[in-house]
Write an enzyme that holds these catalytic residues in place. Structure first.
Site, mmCIF file in Angstrom:
data_model
loop_
_atom_site.group_PDB
_atom_site.id
_atom_site.type_symbol
_atom_site.label_atom_id
_atom_site.label_comp_id
_atom_site.label_asym_id
_atom_site.label_seq_id
_atom_site.Cartn_x
_atom_site.Cartn_y
_atom_site.Cartn_z
ATOM 1 N N HIS A 188 0.853 -0.995 0.098
ATOM 2 C CA HIS A 188 0.045 -0.121 -0.088
ATOM 3 C C HIS A 188 1.016 0.702 0.077
ATOM 4 O O HIS A 188 0.310 2.619 0.439
ATOM 5 C CB HIS A 188 -1.022 -0.583 1.149
ATOM 6 C CG HIS A 188 -1.590 -0.997 1.382
ATOM 7 N ND1 HIS A 188 -2.165 -1.652 2.330
ATOM 8 C CD2 HIS A 188 -2.356 -2.116 0.388
ATOM 9 C CE1 HIS A 188 -3.346 -2.792 2.176
ATOM 10 N NE2 HIS A 188 -3.163 -2.713 0.870
ATOM 11 N N GLU A 199 -3.835 -6.164 -9.406
ATOM 12 C CA GLU A 199 -2.568 -6.513 -9.134
ATOM 13 C C GLU A 199 -1.069 -7.106 -9.631
ATOM 14 O O GLU A 199 -1.885 -8.391 -9.541
ATOM 15 C CB GLU A 199 -1.785 -6.498 -7.541
ATOM 16 C CG GLU A 199 -2.764 -5.478 -6.482
ATOM 17 C CD GLU A 199 -2.740 -5.358 -5.670
ATOM 18 O OE1 GLU A 199 -1.434 -6.697 -4.442
ATOM 19 O OE2 GLU A 199 -4.369 -5.485 -4.103
ATOM 20 N N GLU A 252 -3.708 -13.711 -3.638
ATOM 21 C CA GLU A 252 -3.132 -12.138 -4.025
ATOM 22 C C GLU A 252 -1.225 -12.394 -3.087
ATOM 23 O O GLU A 252 -1.079 -11.976 -2.085
ATOM 24 C CB GLU A 252 -2.998 -11.529 -3.336
ATOM 25 C CG GLU A 252 -3.978 -11.029 -2.099
ATOM 26 C CD GLU A 252 -4.394 -9.821 -2.083
ATOM 27 O OE1 GLU A 252 -3.506 -8.618 -2.120
ATOM 28 O OE2 GLU A 252 -5.679 -9.314 -1.690
#
Length: 403
Positions: free
Chosen positions: A232, A262, A358
């Site tokens: 982040h 992503e 992820e």
């Protein structure tokens, strides 16, 4: 100013077309009322952005003011701030009661107005602050406050067909943002310029597909070099250089509904040490995609993927869990913690759940292959397996961007 009204009714202009049809919201409220009946609740007062949006189809902008949604066994009504005037009424499913700024704590006065005979009230313990609870108890003396956050989270975890269709569309928009991101990459371009190109492409795609939706909060994090180490990390002015590891992170927000893409990228070329780590993370990602199916526990998925990373010698380089739920959430509100692919979550995957896969590992600066590696796909759990709604390719064979 005590002679000025504490509350107002502001049905300014016609109701707008919302993201979801009335039947969708009414179905959610019907399920909530079954929960309320089982818990012997007279009403609920929701104060979080995610639950207000889920049960009213309205995303509020707090800006230091409280918002809420009162749901009893017969009706729902939103408590909104005067600063927004008629927008909450036009946008949301429920009627509204607007509180003014003329007197202190008018929000709690409005809540008491809508809850005159309540004895047991459901609230969100994970969202209400100590100060807010104290004021609510003062406004509603003798009312027993009961935590409904876990029950509403479990309801939100199982998506309706309308929600799944929206999430699929959002994933498609994220793919568009990813393509725009790659197209904007060249030597010397600053991170923020790449991010702007991606975000603009996604906003335009949302506007084309959902002309009735709110166009706010869509964003991109594009990181390069050292800045890829955290998932982040913000966009900076750093300029892309040949041989850089890059992280593409596209986040369409459609009226409060979050989707994501992503990907790990390299610019111009990738060295052997980086390829080894990248391919290991991709192998874990592929296995994770295979494991998303009904009947598996979140923790069991995490343990199997941990064993793979252990085999690659990278387990200690993991930085967070393997995935999470989707729906009405974003980077500053909402989280369905009961549906995260972590070692401490025993939730069993069911058809209708939507989760990401992820995996991420980070190699510290100064070591071979330094940087953060992550891939991210969105999967809808079906009766027999899972449908991957992310289309953007991953891995070294696809994502070394030409210099």
């Amino acid at each position: 100013m005590t002679d000025l009204p504490r509350t107002r009714h502001l049905p300014n202009g016609p109701k707008r077309r919302r993201l979801f049809e009335d039947a969708e919201i009414e179905g959610r409220l019907a399920k909530l009322r079954l929960t309320m009946e089982q818990a012997r609740l007279d009403a609920c007062l929701f104060t979080s952005i995610h639950n207000v949006n889920y049960f009213d189809d309205f995303v509020y902008c707090s800006f230091g003011r409280a918002y809420g949604l009162v749901v009893d066994h017969d009706a729902s009504r939103a408590i909104v701030a005067n600063i927004d005037f008629g927008w909450p009424w036009r946008r949301g499913y429920a009627d509204t009661l607007t509180y003014t700024d003329w007197q202190k704590d008018n929000f709690y006065h409005a809540a008491a107005t809508l809850l005159p005979k309540v004895k047991r009230l459901g609230i969100e313990f994970d969202h209400v602050t100590l100060e807010a609870r104290t004021k609510l108890e003062a406004a509603l003396p003798g009312v027993e406050l009961v935590d409904v956050a876990p029950a509403t989270m479990r309801q939100r975890m199982l998506k309706s067909p309308a929600e799944i269709a929206l999430i699929e569309a959002g994933a498609n928009v994220a793919d568009i943002g990813g393509a725009a991101c790659v197209a904007a990459i060249h030597e010397g371009v600053p991170e923020y310029e790449v991010a702007l190109a991606s975000t603009q492409a996604m906003v335009r795609a949302i506007a084309e597909r959902f002309p009735h939706a709110e166009l706010m909060d869509t964003w991109t994090w594009f990181q390069s070099g050292l800045m890829t180490d955290g998932a982040h990390n913000p966009v900076t002015t750093r300029r892309v250089q040949k041989g850089d590891i890059l992280s593409l992170n596209c986040f369409p927000m459609i009226s409060g509904y979050y989707t994501a893409l992503e990907r790990t990228l390299f610019f111009d070329h990738v060295d052997d040490a980086s390829v080894r780590i990248w391919e290991a993370n991709v192998a874990v990602h592929r296995r994770g995609l295979e494991l998303i199916r009904p009947g598996l526990r979140c923790c069991d998925i995490a343990h199997e993927l941990n064993a793979m990373f252990q085999g690659f010698g990278l387990l200690d380089r993991r930085t967070f869990g393997y995935g999470h739920s989707f729906g009405t959430l974003s980077h500053y509100y909402g989280r369905e913690a009961g549906l995260e692919l972590r070692e401490d979550v025993e939730t069993v995957l069911q058809p209708g759940m939507v989760v990401s896969m992820e995996p991420m590992v980070t190699i510290p600066e100064g070591e071979p292959g330094a940087g953060g590696y992550r891939e991210h796909d969105i999967l809808v759990v079906t009766e027999t397996g899972a449908q991957n709604v992310t289309g953007f390719p991953f891995g070294p064979e696809h994502n070394v961007v030409a210099g």
